[in-house]
Motif scaffolding. Structure first.
Motif, PDB file in Angstrom:
ATOM      1  N   THR A 218       0.101 -39.661  46.886  1.00  0.00           N
ATOM      2  CA  THR A 218      -1.246 -39.300  46.421  1.00  0.00           C
ATOM      3  C   THR A 218      -1.428 -39.243  44.909  1.00  0.00           C
ATOM      4  O   THR A 218      -2.562 -39.248  44.443  1.00  0.00           O
ATOM      5  CB  THR A 218      -1.637 -37.922  47.004  1.00  0.00           C
ATOM      6  OG1 THR A 218      -0.601 -36.989  46.697  1.00  0.00           O
ATOM      7  CG2 THR A 218      -1.803 -38.010  48.509  1.00  0.00           C
ATOM      8  N   ARG A 222      -3.516 -45.765  41.458  1.00  0.00           N
ATOM      9  CA  ARG A 222      -4.647 -46.438  42.097  1.00  0.00           C
ATOM     10  C   ARG A 222      -5.723 -45.447  42.528  1.00  0.00           C
ATOM     11  O   ARG A 222      -6.913 -45.717  42.417  1.00  0.00           O
ATOM     12  CB  ARG A 222      -4.175 -47.273  43.301  1.00  0.00           C
ATOM     13  CG  ARG A 222      -3.479 -46.509  44.389  1.00  0.00           C
ATOM     14  CD  ARG A 222      -2.994 -47.457  45.490  1.00  0.00           C
ATOM     15  NE  ARG A 222      -2.282 -46.747  46.550  1.00  0.00           N
ATOM     16  CZ  ARG A 222      -1.000 -46.413  46.518  1.00  0.00           C
ATOM     17  NH1 ARG A 222      -0.277 -46.733  45.468  1.00  0.00           N
ATOM     18  NH2 ARG A 222      -0.429 -45.774  47.520  1.00  0.00           N
ATOM     19  N   TYR A 223      -5.308 -44.271  43.006  1.00  0.00           N
ATOM     20  CA  TYR A 223      -6.294 -43.283  43.442  1.00  0.00           C
ATOM     21  C   TYR A 223      -7.041 -42.688  42.250  1.00  0.00           C
ATOM     22  O   TYR A 223      -8.236 -42.396  42.329  1.00  0.00           O
ATOM     23  CB  TYR A 223      -5.623 -42.167  44.244  1.00  0.00           C
ATOM     24  CG  TYR A 223      -4.897 -42.667  45.472  1.00  0.00           C
ATOM     25  CD1 TYR A 223      -5.556 -43.446  46.420  1.00  0.00           C
ATOM     26  CD2 TYR A 223      -3.558 -42.373  45.690  1.00  0.00           C
ATOM     27  CE1 TYR A 223      -4.898 -43.917  47.541  1.00  0.00           C
ATOM     28  CE2 TYR A 223      -2.893 -42.836  46.806  1.00  0.00           C
ATOM     29  CZ  TYR A 223      -3.562 -43.609  47.729  1.00  0.00           C
ATOM     30  OH  TYR A 223      -2.903 -44.071  48.844  1.00  0.00           O
ATOM     31  N   GLN A 224      -6.325 -42.486  41.146  1.00  0.00           N
ATOM     32  CA  GLN A 224      -6.968 -41.962  39.940  1.00  0.00           C
ATOM     33  C   GLN A 224      -8.023 -42.948  39.442  1.00  0.00           C
ATOM     34  O   GLN A 224      -9.143 -42.560  39.085  1.00  0.00           O
ATOM     35  CB  GLN A 224      -5.913 -41.721  38.858  1.00  0.00           C
ATOM     36  CG  GLN A 224      -4.827 -40.726  39.256  1.00  0.00           C
ATOM     37  CD  GLN A 224      -3.728 -40.615  38.206  1.00  0.00           C
ATOM     38  OE1 GLN A 224      -4.002 -40.475  37.016  1.00  0.00           O
ATOM     39  NE2 GLN A 224      -2.472 -40.686  38.625  1.00  0.00           N
ATOM     40  N   ASN A 226      -9.582 -45.269  41.210  1.00  0.00           N
ATOM     41  CA  ASN A 226     -10.697 -45.304  42.164  1.00  0.00           C
ATOM     42  C   ASN A 226     -11.650 -44.131  41.956  1.00  0.00           C
ATOM     43  O   ASN A 226     -12.865 -44.310  41.917  1.00  0.00           O
ATOM     44  CB  ASN A 226     -10.180 -45.275  43.601  1.00  0.00           C
ATOM     45  CG  ASN A 226      -9.531 -46.573  44.032  1.00  0.00           C
ATOM     46  OD1 ASN A 226      -8.677 -46.589  44.904  1.00  0.00           O
ATOM     47  ND2 ASN A 226      -9.927 -47.685  43.432  1.00  0.00           N
ATOM     48  N   HIS A 227     -11.096 -42.940  41.807  1.00  0.00           N
ATOM     49  CA  HIS A 227     -11.973 -41.765  41.698  1.00  0.00           C
ATOM     50  C   HIS A 227     -12.766 -41.767  40.397  1.00  0.00           C
ATOM     51  O   HIS A 227     -13.928 -41.331  40.371  1.00  0.00           O
ATOM     52  CB  HIS A 227     -11.170 -40.479  41.864  1.00  0.00           C
ATOM     53  CG  HIS A 227     -11.148 -40.011  43.296  1.00  0.00           C
ATOM     54  ND1 HIS A 227     -12.252 -39.492  43.919  1.00  0.00           N
ATOM     55  CD2 HIS A 227     -10.183 -40.045  44.235  1.00  0.00           C
ATOM     56  CE1 HIS A 227     -11.961 -39.200  45.179  1.00  0.00           C
ATOM     57  NE2 HIS A 227     -10.715 -39.537  45.398  1.00  0.00           N
ATOM     58  N   MET A 290      -5.280 -48.067  52.233  1.00  0.00           N
ATOM     59  CA  MET A 290      -5.327 -47.233  51.029  1.00  0.00           C
ATOM     60  C   MET A 290      -5.667 -48.077  49.810  1.00  0.00           C
ATOM     61  O   MET A 290      -6.061 -47.541  48.771  1.00  0.00           O
ATOM     62  CB  MET A 290      -3.988 -46.528  50.816  1.00  0.00           C
ATOM     63  CG  MET A 290      -2.830 -47.476  50.711  1.00  0.00           C
ATOM     64  SD  MET A 290      -1.283 -46.604  50.886  1.00  0.00           S
ATOM     65  CE  MET A 290      -0.154 -47.959  51.100  1.00  0.00           C
ATOM     66  N   TRP A 294     -10.223 -48.150  49.759  1.00  0.00           N
ATOM     67  CA  TRP A 294     -10.578 -47.418  48.544  1.00  0.00           C
ATOM     68  C   TRP A 294     -11.132 -48.366  47.479  1.00  0.00           C
ATOM     69  O   TRP A 294     -12.149 -48.087  46.858  1.00  0.00           O
ATOM     70  CB  TRP A 294      -9.346 -46.708  47.972  1.00  0.00           C
ATOM     71  CG  TRP A 294      -8.851 -45.528  48.733  1.00  0.00           C
ATOM     72  CD1 TRP A 294      -8.372 -45.506  50.013  1.00  0.00           C
ATOM     73  CD2 TRP A 294      -8.752 -44.180  48.268  1.00  0.00           C
ATOM     74  NE1 TRP A 294      -7.986 -44.240  50.349  1.00  0.00           N
ATOM     75  CE2 TRP A 294      -8.194 -43.409  49.303  1.00  0.00           C
ATOM     76  CE3 TRP A 294      -9.060 -43.560  47.056  1.00  0.00           C
ATOM     77  CZ2 TRP A 294      -7.952 -42.034  49.174  1.00  0.00           C
ATOM     78  CZ3 TRP A 294      -8.818 -42.198  46.921  1.00  0.00           C
ATOM     79  CH2 TRP A 294      -8.277 -41.446  47.970  1.00  0.00           C
ATOM     80  N   CYS A 352      -2.142 -47.155  56.464  1.00  0.00           N
ATOM     81  CA  CYS A 352      -2.020 -47.305  55.011  1.00  0.00           C
ATOM     82  C   CYS A 352      -0.644 -47.922  54.776  1.00  0.00           C
ATOM     83  O   CYS A 352      -0.497 -49.130  54.797  1.00  0.00           O
ATOM     84  CB  CYS A 352      -2.103 -45.950  54.321  1.00  0.00           C
ATOM     85  SG  CYS A 352      -3.677 -45.124  54.469  1.00  0.00           S
ATOM     86  N   CYS A 361      -8.205 -42.316  54.879  1.00  0.00           N
ATOM     87  CA  CYS A 361      -8.305 -43.643  54.256  1.00  0.00           C
ATOM     88  C   CYS A 361      -9.171 -44.565  55.112  1.00  0.00           C
ATOM     89  O   CYS A 361      -9.870 -45.438  54.594  1.00  0.00           O
ATOM     90  CB  CYS A 361      -6.924 -44.246  54.050  1.00  0.00           C
ATOM     91  SG  CYS A 361      -5.968 -43.347  52.812  1.00  0.00           S
ATOM     92  N   TYR A 364     -12.670 -44.041  54.139  1.00  0.00           N
ATOM     93  CA  TYR A 364     -13.004 -44.860  52.964  1.00  0.00           C
ATOM     94  C   TYR A 364     -13.314 -46.294  53.425  1.00  0.00           C
ATOM     95  O   TYR A 364     -14.263 -46.918  52.953  1.00  0.00           O
ATOM     96  CB  TYR A 364     -11.835 -44.903  51.972  1.00  0.00           C
ATOM     97  CG  TYR A 364     -11.709 -43.706  51.071  1.00  0.00           C
ATOM     98  CD1 TYR A 364     -11.010 -42.566  51.485  1.00  0.00           C
ATOM     99  CD2 TYR A 364     -12.261 -43.692  49.801  1.00  0.00           C
ATOM    100  CE1 TYR A 364     -10.871 -41.464  50.650  1.00  0.00           C
ATOM    101  CE2 TYR A 364     -12.135 -42.592  48.961  1.00  0.00           C
ATOM    102  CZ  TYR A 364     -11.442 -41.486  49.387  1.00  0.00           C
ATOM    103  OH  TYR A 364     -11.311 -40.395  48.567  1.00  0.00           O
ATOM    104  N   LEU A 525      -6.411 -36.871  38.737  1.00  0.00           N
ATOM    105  CA  LEU A 525      -7.119 -37.164  39.988  1.00  0.00           C
ATOM    106  C   LEU A 525      -8.143 -36.069  40.297  1.00  0.00           C
ATOM    107  O   LEU A 525      -9.306 -36.345  40.600  1.00  0.00           O
ATOM    108  CB  LEU A 525      -6.112 -37.276  41.141  1.00  0.00           C
ATOM    109  CG  LEU A 525      -6.685 -37.542  42.523  1.00  0.00           C
ATOM    110  CD1 LEU A 525      -7.220 -38.962  42.614  1.00  0.00           C
ATOM    111  CD2 LEU A 525      -5.627 -37.335  43.609  1.00  0.00           C
TER     112      LEU A 525
END
Lengths: 641, 103
Positions: A218, A222-224, A226-227, A290, A294, A352, A361, A364, A525
């Motif tokens: 997490t 990539r998640y940072q 995306n957000h 994921m 996303w 994922c 996910c 999303y 994040l």
């Protein structure tokens, strides 16, 4: 707001949760298969004992019963290897869970059995088969008892929920503030947005201000990315749809950052050790929602908010592995991957990491498909949503009626991973709003006992313990508060939203200096999520996905250029022939030049709030003016008749 | 003695494994002690240029030598352990033969 409810028969008016307390048919079949494989291993493991084969084979057989049990058969010092194997097996499970390394537990289990076989001398320790059997019986008894107690507690919770939900759902609907179309960002909102803009506007390949811990779970970059993208797209959609300039540039930069190999190369490893695929690690092919879910939502939200369709062009989202190898994608192929995987997966929801299906996910992914349908006039979500929801209810909902965190697609086993209604509700609001309100009603009911008055007599949320920040694996509640804030905003619940915002400000190290609002005790994040949650209002996420900005803003003039951070844009909206702006100085008050595009070529425009009171567009429909920025500065241009 | 070496080898591997996992999961210990996150204090520099930042995965100056040293140590431990096991088994076999001949 126009009704947009894709879910038909699962969203009838009754708010009650329907769940019969049994595992879904696919889950049950996978669990039976797992049990059968294990039973076969036990029988095969018994054969050397019964047939009097050599001691080595007998130890290997015992090793099949349980990871490392073969070392009990070896006896002596080798018994120490049994707990050591358990530790390695736990690590292998962690690698399987964390990075889809399917082969790791098998490697440890089978490897330990073979190692035990090679170490065994003339005969196995006499007590070892009995000790192993007793161990397995005790473990099975514990697991069975725990499952039984959890089931009982879950069913009791379900009963309680079904009792209070009818009233709570009505109460939630009454509390909901009306949606607001016309609005502007406050100075605090602008300061928060600068947090995201700063990170988005840096050169591609540089990732200052991001947490760099691991690229599998997490905290991955990539998640940072995306957000941050979601926050900026939401701001553009609802506050400044007629401002492109640095706001669009920051979003495009984040999309380009995402295509850099260090961001997505985790999939090269995961497809190798999870799919045993060493030749074609295409990140938008099999599994990996994921990424596709996303990122598809991220690119789709930018496309929707800005009207810029460049990422629909072939090859516009190319994941380059090296000079010779690249995976050419675009928004269409990302969503094609989501759709194809939904259709191919027996669970409908799909993994994922190889094997691990995370419902969040998949939310999303479904949301990205809804958005894609609106942008390109397809009906993929409509034709797949019933099956998707049916499987969500049957296979991924626990006995209390809550959506679970994750399930192993191979074994059917559910693994503990945090999940809560508040985290799913805003996505669900995009395709099944009645179900979403029910989720929010449950979340609100669960939150109420945690509401306290602080020293100033204002309501806040008090969560027990130190919390856990999934963005950097440290202590902290910022992510949880941001989740509550975001969901409360989406459902127009001002009481919970204000309490969550206050908790964020009090507990998470709010810093305001330098014109940037951020939370120093939170991960990047969680900060990105907090930006999005702060600026959101009722049904903002839903309308960003299902409606986008009004059509007029795509025809009317846009603010195309303003200097960052000297000119901060709190509002930019066109009705077709005009443009309403609210600007703030980001640095020092004074004169700033701003440039407009998409004006009527050669057209005369009346200007209010700027140095001059009229402007004439050139033959390309562009013009620039000087604006004196002192605090809140409204500027308006309107085409003269 | 070989058994002790073998046990030390196993223990060393476990400690090493735990340290790696702990660092991967919790971050560096010194950082985890701190309450604030340095990453969120970062800001874009003047005139749209970013302030000097660490690029991704740039190896530290001592990373390669340390990696080589750790690899050598691991290899030595591995072969030491194999030698220890072989010696231990050989010794045990010798004891069995001796015991049989006495009887």
């Amino acid at each position: 707001m126009a009704s947009y409810d894709l879910a038909g028969r699962y969203d009838v008016a009754a708010p009650l949760i329907r769940k019969d307390g049994r595992a879904g048919p696919i889950t049950a079949a996978r669990q039976r298969r797992t049990a059968l494989i294990y039973a076969t291993m036990c029988v095969v493991g018994l054969l050397p004992l019964f047939t009097g084969m050599s001691a080595g084979w007998q130890a290997a057989g015992l090793g099949l019963w349980f990871p490392g049990a073969g070392f009990l058969a070896v006896g002596g010092w080798a018994i120490l290897l049994f707990p050591a194997t358990l530790v390695f097996f736990a690590l292998a499970l962690f690698a399987w869970f964390g990075a889809g390394m399917v082969v790791a537990p098998l490697f440890v289990w089978i490897g330990a059995a073979l190692a035990a076989a090679s170490m065994t001398r003339d005969q196995i320790a006499t007590a070892s088969p009995y000790a192993t059997a007793a161990l397995i019986a005790a473990g099975s008894g514990y697991v069975y008892d725990r499952a039984r107690r959890l089931k009982k507690a879950g069913l009791a919770k379900l009963e309680e929920r079904n009792r209070y939900l009818p009233d709570t759902v009505v109460e939630v609907a009454k509390r909901a503030a009306p949606a607001t179309a016309e609005r502007e960002l406050s100075p605090d909102d602008l300061a928060a947005l600068r947090y995201a803009l700063d990170r988005g506007l840096q050169p591609i390949g540089e990732l200052g201000g991001f947490d760099k811990v691991d690229q599998f779970q997490t905290s991955a970059l990539r998640y940072q990315i995306n957000h941050l993208g979601y926050a900026l797209a939401l701001a553009q959609c609802h506050y400044t749809p007629s401002f492109h300039g640095y706001l669009s540039l920051a979003q495009r930069n984040l999309i380009e950052q995402y295509l850099q190999k260090p961001i997505w190369s985790y999939w090269i490893y995961e497809s190798a050790w999870g799919h045993l695929n060493l030749t074609n690690p295409d990140p938008a092919s099999k599994d990996n929602i994921m990424l596709t879910g996303w990122f598809g939502l991220h690119v789709g939200m930018y496309t929707s908010a800005s009207g810029d369709r460049r990422y629909a062009e072939p090859g516009s989202l190319t994941f380059r592995r090296n000079r010779r190898r690249a995976f050419h994608h675009d928004l269409h192929s990302l969503e094609r991957s989501v759709l194809q995987n939904f259709q191919d997966s027996e669970f409908c929801l799909y993994p994922c990491e190889p094997n691990w299906i995370y419902p969040i996910c998949n939310h999303y992914g479904m949301t990205s498909l809804v958005l894609y349908d609106r942008l390109f006039g397809t009906s993929h979500a409509k034709f797949n949503l019933d099956r998707w929801l049916e499987n969500l209810d049957r296979e991924f909902t626990d006995d209390s009626g809550s959506v679970i965190g994750l399930r192993s697609a191979l074994t059917g086993i559910r693994f503990p991973f945090p999940a809560a209604e508040a985290g799913f509700a805003d996505f669900t609001n995009c395709f099944a709003p009645e179900r979403a309100r029910r989720m929010w009603a449950i979340a609100r009911h669960d939150l109420e006992p945690l509401l306290r008055k602080d020293e100033q007599g204002q309501l806040r949320i008090s969560l027990p313990g130190g919390g856990f920040d999934f963005g950097n694996y440290r202590q902290g509640w910022a992510g949880a508060y941001a989740t509550f804030l975001n969901a409360a905003r989406e459902f127009g619940d001002a009481e919970i939203a204000d309490a969550a915002q206050r908790s964020l400000d009090l507990d998470c190290g709010r810093r305001d200096d330098g014109g940037i609002l951020r939370y120093a005790k939170a991960s990047n994040l969680s900060n990105a999520f907090a930006v999005r949650a702060r600026i959101a209002r009722r049904d903002d996420f839903r309308s960003a996905v299902t409606q986008g900005p009004p059509a007029a803003v795509f025809k009317g003039p846009i603010l195309a250029e303003a200097k960052y951070p000297d000119v901060l844009v709190a509002r930019a909206r066109s009705q077709g022939d005009d443009l309403d702006l609210v600007l703030y100085p980001g640095a020092q008050p004074g004169s700033q030049k701003v440039r407009f595009e998409r004006l009527r070529p050669g057209g005369m425009y009346a200007v209010t709030g700027a140095s001059e009171d009229a402007l004439r567009a050139d033959e390309t429909g562009t013009a620039s003016i000087e604006v004196q920025l002192r605090g809140r500065t409204p500027v308006r241009i309107a085409l003269r008749a | 003695m070989p058994c002790c070496a073998f046990a030390a080898f196993l223990f060393g591997q476990l400690v090493l494994g735990f340290a790696v996992i702990k660092r991967a999961v919790l971050g560096r210990s010194a950082e985890s002690e701190r309450q604030t996150n340095a990453a969120v204090e970062w800001r874009l520099g003047e005139h749209g240029r970013s302030t000097p930042s660490k690029t991704l995965w740039r190896p530290r100056r001592l990373a390669m030598p340390l990696f080589a040293l750790a690899a050598l140590l691991e290899i030595a431990l591995f072969f030491g352990a194999i030698y220890g096991v072989r010696a231990h088994l050989g010794h045990a076999h010798h004891e069995v033969v001796e015991a049989a001949s006495v009887r």
